[in-house]
Design a protein around this motif. Structure first.
Motif, PDB file in Angstrom:
ATOM      1  N   GLN A 104      50.296  31.643  39.550  1.00 24.63           N
ATOM      2  CA  GLN A 104      49.662  31.807  40.856  1.00 24.63           C
ATOM      3  C   GLN A 104      49.131  33.229  41.036  1.00 24.63           C
ATOM      4  N   ASP A 105      49.880  34.208  40.534  1.00 25.27           N
ATOM      5  CA  ASP A 105      49.419  35.600  40.621  1.00 25.27           C
ATOM      6  C   ASP A 105      48.155  35.808  39.787  1.00 25.27           C
ATOM      7  N   GLN A 106      48.110  35.164  38.609  1.00 23.87           N
ATOM      8  CA  GLN A 106      46.933  35.282  37.761  1.00 23.87           C
ATOM      9  C   GLN A 106      45.704  34.684  38.444  1.00 23.87           C
ATOM     10  N   VAL A 107      45.887  33.502  39.052  1.00 30.92           N
ATOM     11  CA  VAL A 107      44.776  32.856  39.755  1.00 30.92           C
ATOM     12  C   VAL A 107      44.289  33.733  40.906  1.00 30.92           C
ATOM     13  N   SER A 108      45.247  34.319  41.648  1.00 30.56           N
ATOM     14  CA  SER A 108      44.871  35.195  42.769  1.00 30.56           C
ATOM     15  C   SER A 108      44.097  36.418  42.289  1.00 30.56           C
ATOM     16  N   GLN A 109      44.524  36.993  41.158  1.00 31.34           N
ATOM     17  CA  GLN A 109      43.832  38.157  40.618  1.00 31.34           C
ATOM     18  C   GLN A 109      42.421  37.802  40.164  1.00 31.34           C
ATOM     19  N   LEU A 110      42.254  36.644  39.541  1.00 32.47           N
ATOM     20  CA  LEU A 110      40.931  36.208  39.098  1.00 32.47           C
ATOM     21  C   LEU A 110      39.997  35.978  40.280  1.00 32.47           C
ATOM     22  N   LYS A 111      40.532  35.432  41.355  1.00 32.41           N
ATOM     23  CA  LYS A 111      39.712  35.220  42.548  1.00 32.41           C
ATOM     24  C   LYS A 111      39.244  36.545  43.130  1.00 32.41           C
ATOM     25  N   GLN A 112      40.127  37.531  43.128  1.00 28.39           N
ATOM     26  CA  GLN A 112      39.745  38.848  43.630  1.00 28.39           C
ATOM     27  C   GLN A 112      38.635  39.462  42.773  1.00 28.39           C
ATOM     28  N   GLU A 113      38.768  39.320  41.454  1.00 28.91           N
ATOM     29  CA  GLU A 113      37.733  39.845  40.560  1.00 28.91           C
ATOM     30  C   GLU A 113      36.401  39.128  40.797  1.00 28.91           C
ATOM     31  N   LEU A 114      36.454  37.835  41.007  1.00 33.02           N
ATOM     32  CA  LEU A 114      35.238  37.070  41.260  1.00 33.02           C
ATOM     33  C   LEU A 114      34.568  37.516  42.556  1.00 33.02           C
ATOM     34  N   ASN A 115      35.356  37.765  43.585  1.00 30.57           N
ATOM     35  CA  ASN A 115      34.803  38.237  44.863  1.00 30.57           C
ATOM     36  C   ASN A 115      34.157  39.618  44.702  1.00 30.57           C
ATOM     37  N   GLN A 116      34.776  40.472  43.884  1.00 25.91           N
ATOM     38  CA  GLN A 116      34.207  41.797  43.662  1.00 25.91           C
ATOM     39  C   GLN A 116      32.853  41.708  42.953  1.00 25.91           C
ATOM     40  N   VAL A 117      32.775  40.813  41.950  1.00 25.60           N
ATOM     41  CA  VAL A 117      31.510  40.645  41.226  1.00 25.60           C
ATOM     42  C   VAL A 117      30.430  40.120  42.161  1.00 25.60           C
ATOM     43  N   LYS A 118      30.777  39.155  43.016  1.00 26.27           N
ATOM     44  CA  LYS A 118      29.802  38.620  43.966  1.00 26.27           C
ATOM     45  C   LYS A 118      29.330  39.704  44.930  1.00 26.27           C
ATOM     46  N   LYS A 119      30.256  40.548  45.359  1.00 25.12           N
ATOM     47  CA  LYS A 119      29.880  41.625  46.279  1.00 25.12           C
ATOM     48  C   LYS A 119      28.943  42.616  45.594  1.00 25.12           C
ATOM     49  N   GLN A 120      29.242  42.931  44.326  1.00 23.90           N
ATOM     50  CA  GLN A 120      28.364  43.824  43.579  1.00 23.90           C
ATOM     51  C   GLN A 120      26.974  43.218  43.432  1.00 23.90           C
ATOM     52  N   GLN A 121      26.918  41.921  43.203  1.00 25.24           N
ATOM     53  CA  GLN A 121      25.629  41.240  43.085  1.00 25.24           C
ATOM     54  C   GLN A 121      24.833  41.352  44.388  1.00 25.24           C
ATOM     55  N   GLU A 122      25.510  41.138  45.511  1.00 24.33           N
ATOM     56  CA  GLU A 122      24.830  41.238  46.804  1.00 24.33           C
ATOM     57  C   GLU A 122      24.339  42.660  47.065  1.00 24.33           C
ATOM     58  N   ASP A 123      25.154  43.664  46.690  1.00 27.16           N
ATOM     59  CA  ASP A 123      24.760  45.060  46.906  1.00 27.16           C
ATOM     60  C   ASP A 123      23.541  45.421  46.053  1.00 27.16           C
ATOM     61  N   ILE A 124      23.524  44.964  44.801  1.00 28.81           N
ATOM     62  CA  ILE A 124      22.401  45.280  43.909  1.00 28.81           C
ATOM     63  C   ILE A 124      21.126  44.614  44.401  1.00 28.81           C
ATOM     64  N   LEU A 125      21.229  43.342  44.799  1.00 27.82           N
ATOM     65  CA  LEU A 125      20.045  42.644  45.301  1.00 27.82           C
ATOM     66  C   LEU A 125      19.506  43.299  46.566  1.00 27.82           C
ATOM     67  N   GLN A 126      20.404  43.743  47.427  1.00 33.16           N
ATOM     68  CA  GLN A 126      19.977  44.417  48.651  1.00 33.16           C
ATOM     69  C   GLN A 126      19.305  45.754  48.342  1.00 33.16           C
TER      70      GLN A 126
END
Length: 242
Positions: A104-126
């Motif tokens: 469960q901790d591994q899944v939670s960590q992966l979700k956090q990493e995925l959210n960070q990548v999505k945020k970086q994508q939004e920042d770059i596009l903006q």
């Protein structure tokens, strides 16, 4: 111990003593039967208990507490008679719970990493939208950067889906309950535990290799069962009261 329909059974001696939830139990050796045919009896079921206890204490004093143990003729354990979870089972259950928590901790960590990548994508596009549009190379560079980010998101998403389901069953993994095998109450905490048997996991498109197998049986608390399948719990308790 297999008993005949007729006839009397005579106590040979008491071999062991245990206490569970305030109730005493004595391991009774019967005349003419092997150690494996011994039974755990309550004090009120043993006539002349004082006499047999004196003999038992004398044997322990002279020969040690394991005086009755013979090779290939071991007597039954108390949990074989009254459904007490053994220390070994409790240890295995604790290890399985720790493994589940790690997953469960591994899944939670992966979700956090995925959210960070999505945020970086939004920042770059903006940021790209604010750049001057007079450079000819801008569209191609923007498209290339977007493709790189998308590949990173896809790779992280695939990594997230490849987390294997544990072999042990659980409602949190989408498993379906087959039946409740038995129930017991922990001595130290008083928590009621139920032994769950699971249905076979249906095959699907999940990349985990644990699909299509029957999950391992599992001890769970009463609170866990009430949360996920209170109907099965009520049905089980109703059958016990009949």
């Amino acid at each position: 111990m297999s008993k005949k329909k007729k006839g009397l059974y005579f106590i040979e001696q008491i071999l062991d003593y245990k206490q569970y939830q305030g109730q005493k139990y004595y391991l009774v050796k019967w005349q003419g039967y092997n150690n494996r045919d011994c039974t755990w009896e309550k004090p009120e079921k043993i006539p002349n208990l004082t006499q047999y206890l004196n003999e038992y204490e004398q044997n322990v004093k002279n020969l040690g507490s394991n005086f009755y143990q013979l090779e290939n003729d071991e007597p039954p354990q108390l949990e074989d008679f009254i459904g007490v979870p053994s220390q070994q089972k409790q240890s295995v259950l604790q290890q399985q719970q720790e493994q589940i928590k790690k997953l469960q901790d591994q899944v939670s960590q992966l979700k956090q990493e995925l959210n960070q990548v999505k945020k970086q994508q939004e920042d770059i596009l903006q940021m790209m939208q604010t750049l001057p549009q007079d450079k000819k190379t801008q569209p191609s560079n923007q498209q290339q950067d977007s493709e790189i980010i998308q590949d990173s998101v896809s790779e992280l998403s695939q990594k997230n889906t490849e987390v294997k389901l544990p072999n042990e069953g659980g409602f949190e993994y989408g498993d379906q309950l087959d039946k409740i095998g038995q129930a017991a109450q922990l001595k130290q905490t008083g928590i009621k535990m139920y032994y769950l048997l699971w249905q076979k996991r249906s095959n699907g498109t999940h990349e985990s290799k644990t699909l299509g197998i029957i999950p391992k049986n599992r001890w769970v608390s009463s609170e866990y069962l009430q949360k996920h399948d209170i109907k099965s719990l009520c049905y089980y308790l109703q059958k016990k009261l009949q």
